[in-house]
Write a protein that holds these residues in place. Structure first.
Motif, PDB file in Angstrom:
ATOM      1  N   PHE A  32      -1.629   1.885  31.151  1.00  0.00           N
ATOM      2  CA  PHE A  32      -2.625   1.465  30.165  1.00  0.00           C
ATOM      3  C   PHE A  32      -3.397   0.462  30.709  1.00  0.00           C
ATOM      4  CE2 PHE A  32      -3.946  -1.725  26.911  1.00  0.00           C
ATOM      5  CZ  PHE A  32      -4.796  -0.825  26.239  1.00  0.00           C
ATOM      6  N   LEU A  33      -4.916   0.243  30.776  1.00  0.00           N
ATOM      7  CA  LEU A  33      -5.716  -0.714  31.334  1.00  0.00           C
ATOM      8  C   LEU A  33      -6.193  -1.424  30.005  1.00  0.00           C
ATOM      9  CD1 LEU A  33      -7.977   1.732  33.495  1.00  0.00           C
ATOM     10  CD2 LEU A  33      -5.965   0.022  34.184  1.00  0.00           C
ATOM     11  N   ASN A  34      -5.838  -2.915  30.281  1.00  0.00           N
ATOM     12  CA  ASN A  34      -6.007  -3.857  29.247  1.00  0.00           C
ATOM     13  C   ASN A  34      -7.501  -3.892  28.733  1.00  0.00           C
ATOM     14  OD1 ASN A  34      -3.482  -4.171  29.463  1.00  0.00           O
ATOM     15  ND2 ASN A  34      -3.620  -6.410  30.482  1.00  0.00           N
ATOM     16  N   MET A  35      -8.609  -3.437  29.652  1.00  0.00           N
ATOM     17  CA  MET A  35      -9.821  -3.745  29.375  1.00  0.00           C
ATOM     18  C   MET A  35     -10.235  -2.733  28.271  1.00  0.00           C
ATOM     19  SD  MET A  35     -11.466  -0.827  30.829  1.00  0.00           S
ATOM     20  CE  MET A  35     -10.882   0.270  31.608  1.00  0.00           C
ATOM     21  N   LEU A  36      -9.410  -1.414  28.242  1.00  0.00           N
ATOM     22  CA  LEU A  36      -9.883  -0.589  27.182  1.00  0.00           C
ATOM     23  C   LEU A  36      -9.833  -1.305  25.649  1.00  0.00           C
ATOM     24  CD1 LEU A  36      -7.731   2.541  27.859  1.00  0.00           C
ATOM     25  CD2 LEU A  36     -10.256   2.012  28.395  1.00  0.00           C
ATOM     26  N   ASP A  37      -9.342  -2.375  25.618  1.00  0.00           N
ATOM     27  CA  ASP A  37      -9.396  -3.215  24.340  1.00  0.00           C
ATOM     28  C   ASP A  37     -10.821  -3.539  24.058  1.00  0.00           C
ATOM     29  OD1 ASP A  37      -8.281  -4.701  22.012  1.00  0.00           O
ATOM     30  OD2 ASP A  37      -8.742  -6.492  23.186  1.00  0.00           O
ATOM     31  N   ASP A  38     -11.654  -3.515  24.981  1.00  0.00           N
ATOM     32  CA  ASP A  38     -12.985  -4.127  24.573  1.00  0.00           C
ATOM     33  C   ASP A  38     -13.961  -3.098  23.942  1.00  0.00           C
ATOM     34  OD1 ASP A  38     -12.663  -7.000  25.265  1.00  0.00           O
ATOM     35  OD2 ASP A  38     -12.733  -6.266  27.308  1.00  0.00           O
ATOM     36  N   ASP A  39     -13.317  -1.818  24.343  1.00  0.00           N
ATOM     37  CA  ASP A  39     -14.196  -0.586  23.834  1.00  0.00           C
ATOM     38  C   ASP A  39     -14.260  -0.460  22.476  1.00  0.00           C
ATOM     39  OD1 ASP A  39     -15.060   2.361  24.991  1.00  0.00           O
ATOM     40  OD2 ASP A  39     -14.435   2.429  23.043  1.00  0.00           O
ATOM     41  N   ARG A  40     -15.429  -0.401  21.835  1.00  0.00           N
ATOM     42  CA  ARG A  40     -15.541  -0.297  20.509  1.00  0.00           C
ATOM     43  C   ARG A  40     -14.609   0.746  19.734  1.00  0.00           C
ATOM     44  NH1 ARG A  40     -22.282  -0.930  19.811  1.00  0.00           N
ATOM     45  NH2 ARG A  40     -22.316  -2.976  20.817  1.00  0.00           N
ATOM     46  N   GLY A  41     -14.279   1.892  20.326  1.00  0.00           N
ATOM     47  CA  GLY A  41     -13.755   3.064  19.745  1.00  0.00           C
ATOM     48  C   GLY A  41     -12.262   2.955  19.926  1.00  0.00           C
ATOM     49  N   PHE A  42     -11.767   1.925  20.798  1.00  0.00           N
ATOM     50  CA  PHE A  42     -10.522   2.013  21.327  1.00  0.00           C
ATOM     51  C   PHE A  42      -9.311   2.162  20.082  1.00  0.00           C
ATOM     52  CE2 PHE A  42      -6.742  -0.949  21.711  1.00  0.00           C
ATOM     53  CZ  PHE A  42      -5.977  -0.034  22.517  1.00  0.00           C
ATOM     54  N   LEU A  43      -9.645   1.238  19.099  1.00  0.00           N
ATOM     55  CA  LEU A  43      -8.668   1.276  18.061  1.00  0.00           C
ATOM     56  C   LEU A  43      -8.501   2.528  17.019  1.00  0.00           C
ATOM     57  CD1 LEU A  43      -8.571  -2.623  16.565  1.00  0.00           C
ATOM     58  CD2 LEU A  43      -6.899  -1.326  18.006  1.00  0.00           C
ATOM     59  N   ASP A  44      -9.959   3.130  17.020  1.00  0.00           N
ATOM     60  CA  ASP A  44     -10.083   4.434  16.257  1.00  0.00           C
ATOM     61  C   ASP A  44      -9.373   5.552  17.260  1.00  0.00           C
ATOM     62  OD1 ASP A  44     -11.614   3.148  14.280  1.00  0.00           O
ATOM     63  OD2 ASP A  44     -13.549   3.535  15.199  1.00  0.00           O
ATOM     64  N   VAL A  45      -9.614   5.584  18.460  1.00  0.00           N
ATOM     65  CA  VAL A  45      -8.917   6.512  18.960  1.00  0.00           C
ATOM     66  C   VAL A  45      -7.451   6.548  18.949  1.00  0.00           C
ATOM     67  CG1 VAL A  45      -8.148   7.365  21.576  1.00  0.00           C
ATOM     68  CG2 VAL A  45     -10.829   6.772  21.131  1.00  0.00           C
ATOM     69  N   VAL A  46      -6.833   4.959  18.954  1.00  0.00           N
ATOM     70  CA  VAL A  46      -5.428   5.173  18.870  1.00  0.00           C
ATOM     71  C   VAL A  46      -4.823   5.649  17.476  1.00  0.00           C
ATOM     72  CG1 VAL A  46      -3.569   3.289  18.771  1.00  0.00           C
ATOM     73  CG2 VAL A  46      -5.376   3.363  20.482  1.00  0.00           C
ATOM     74  N   THR A  47      -5.615   5.128  16.336  1.00  0.00           N
ATOM     75  CA  THR A  47      -5.174   5.355  15.070  1.00  0.00           C
ATOM     76  C   THR A  47      -5.332   6.940  14.796  1.00  0.00           C
ATOM     77  OG1 THR A  47      -6.395   3.342  14.248  1.00  0.00           O
ATOM     78  CG2 THR A  47      -5.843   5.019  12.416  1.00  0.00           C
ATOM     79  N   GLU A  48      -6.363   7.840  15.339  1.00  0.00           N
ATOM     80  CA  GLU A  48      -6.485   9.097  15.272  1.00  0.00           C
ATOM     81  C   GLU A  48      -5.330   9.984  15.956  1.00  0.00           C
ATOM     82  OE1 GLU A  48      -7.721  12.364  13.445  1.00  0.00           O
ATOM     83  OE2 GLU A  48      -8.391  10.538  12.851  1.00  0.00           O
ATOM     84  N   ALA A  49      -4.980   9.349  16.882  1.00  0.00           N
ATOM     85  CA  ALA A  49      -4.068  10.040  17.771  1.00  0.00           C
ATOM     86  C   ALA A  49      -2.518   9.928  17.101  1.00  0.00           C
ATOM     87  CB  ALA A  49      -3.773   9.710  19.281  1.00  0.00           C
TER      88      ALA A  49
END
Length: 386
Positions: free
Chosen positions: A139-156
């Motif tokens: 996991f790359l920590n910088m993904l946290d800055d992506d606007r869709g990061f939490l949506d991707v995790v929630t949906e998965a």
């Protein structure tokens, strides 16, 4: 070491640093430095102080040189003393400028047996680069800055289901891993290449003679600068995390050094040479793989005919936990204990075998925590006596 001797040697380090800085060619320095980089580089003898390693460490940092990957023996010098009088140290080294690993990514230094000499021969090999297989997910920590990061995790996470809570957590992490792999490859692959491309575009634009009078070119310049800053930050975050170097200042001058540090880590983790039970040295990937599989196949199903037991008399003679203390070790786990354990892990610690680190868990804790609570408690309740 005598302080006067340290002062006498200091100009040599400074001259060597100037030599490295004034060359654009690949450089390798090999030999007896008569100095160590850390206290771990010496065994027995007088303890090494930080002052004695300071000049060597500062030279390595200032010149962006790194110790080459090595195998074989660890110490390179010995006084040939007997028993506790034997002093060993790693004063013979191969240090390289960062561009060496770009040319020879699989270079290796083998520390050979010393024979009748006090010093160990160092053999430097430059094998051709082998085909690199796919690397495990991290996991790359910088993904946290992506606007869709939490949506991707929630949906998965929502798509993972199982009547066993712990298995549901495992399935959830596997599903999230696939989704994040897709996010990384789609939006953040080859960050270094994007930085270089944008930098070239910006340079060409600023060389345009019409640049000073054309407002459209001004807008293009602004957009390229913003894009360059964004991708530079992405690249910087990725290579810092992979290199696990946090003590240096940010900047373009360090990016190349970070990439080299990543390559050093990868080279150290790679098994490029292995000696089998017959004393044969294996160097090919196929031979090393076959030997490792054979070794663990022999271990599988084997057992030790005898194990040294702990003396109960000795054990009971020492401090013994009270009944209350023993009872506290098997009391039901609480969600608060799980929270404290998670928040006690540093963000920069190495990830688990699934590739997820504590940073990811904390950022997504509000999404996954209920399933993790249930899984952990299910596990401990089944393991503890009723």
């Amino acid at each position: 070491m005598d302080f006067i001797l340290l002062l006498i040697r200091r100009p040599l380090w400074e001259e060597l640093e100037r030599l490295v800085r004034n060359t654009n060619d690949p450089m390798i320095c090999i030999g007896d430095f008569n100095a160590v980089l850390s206290a771990e580089d010496i065994l027995n003898g007088v303890a090494i102080s930080e002052q004695e390693t300071q000049d060597f460490v500062e030279f390595m940092n200032a010149s962006h040189m790194l110790e080459a990957p090595s195998c074989g023996l660890f110490y390179s010098w010995s006084n040939k003393g007997l028993s506790s009088l034997r002093i060993c140290s790693r004063i013979d080294k191969v240090v390289i400028i960062d561009s060496m690993l770009e040319l020879f990514p699989e270079m290796m230094v083998k520390y050979q047996p010393c024979g009748i000499s006090d010093h160990t021969p160092l053999v430097v090999t430059f094998p051709p680069a082998s085909q690199v297989k796919g690397r495990p997910f991290k996991f790359l920590n910088m993904l946290d800055d992506d606007r869709g990061f939490l949506d991707v995790v929630t949906e998965a996470w929502r798509t993972a289901n199982d009547h066993h809570h712990m298995k549901k957590v495992w399935k959830g992490l596997q599903t999230v891993k696939r989704a994040l792999k897709n996010l990384q490859s789609t939006h953040y692959s080859n960050a270094h290449g994007k930085v270089e491309d944008i930098r070239v575009q910006l340079q060409m634009l600023q060389n345009d003679r019409a640049m000073n009078d054309d407002s459209q070119l001004h807008q293009e310049e602004k957009e390229l600068i913003n894009s360059l800053r964004h991708w530079s930050n992405v690249e910087d975050s990725i290579v810092r995390q992979k290199a696990r170097i946090d003590c240096m200042t940010k900047g373009d001058a360090n990016t190349k050094f970070f990439f080299t540090a990543v390559k050093i880590r990868q080279a150290r983790n790679r098994i490029g040479m292995l000696q089998n039970a017959q004393g044969e040295t294996l160097t090919s990937t196929e031979a090393i793989t076959e030997e490792l599989v054979k070794f663990y196949k022999v271990l599988l199903g084997s057992y030790a005919p005898r194990l040294t037991a702990i003396g109960l008399t000795t054990l009971r003679a020492g401090p013994v936990p009270t009944l209350d203390t023993r009872a506290s070790l098997i009391h039901p786990m609480t969600s608060e204990e799980i929270d404290r354990a998670l928040h006690g892990i540093d963000d920069n610690k190495a990830p688990g075998i699934d590739g997820f680190n504590a940073f990811f868990l904390r950022k997504c804790w509000h999404i996954i925590k209920q399933d993790v609570y249930s899984g952990e408690m299910e596990f401990f309740l089944k393991c503890l006596p009723s």
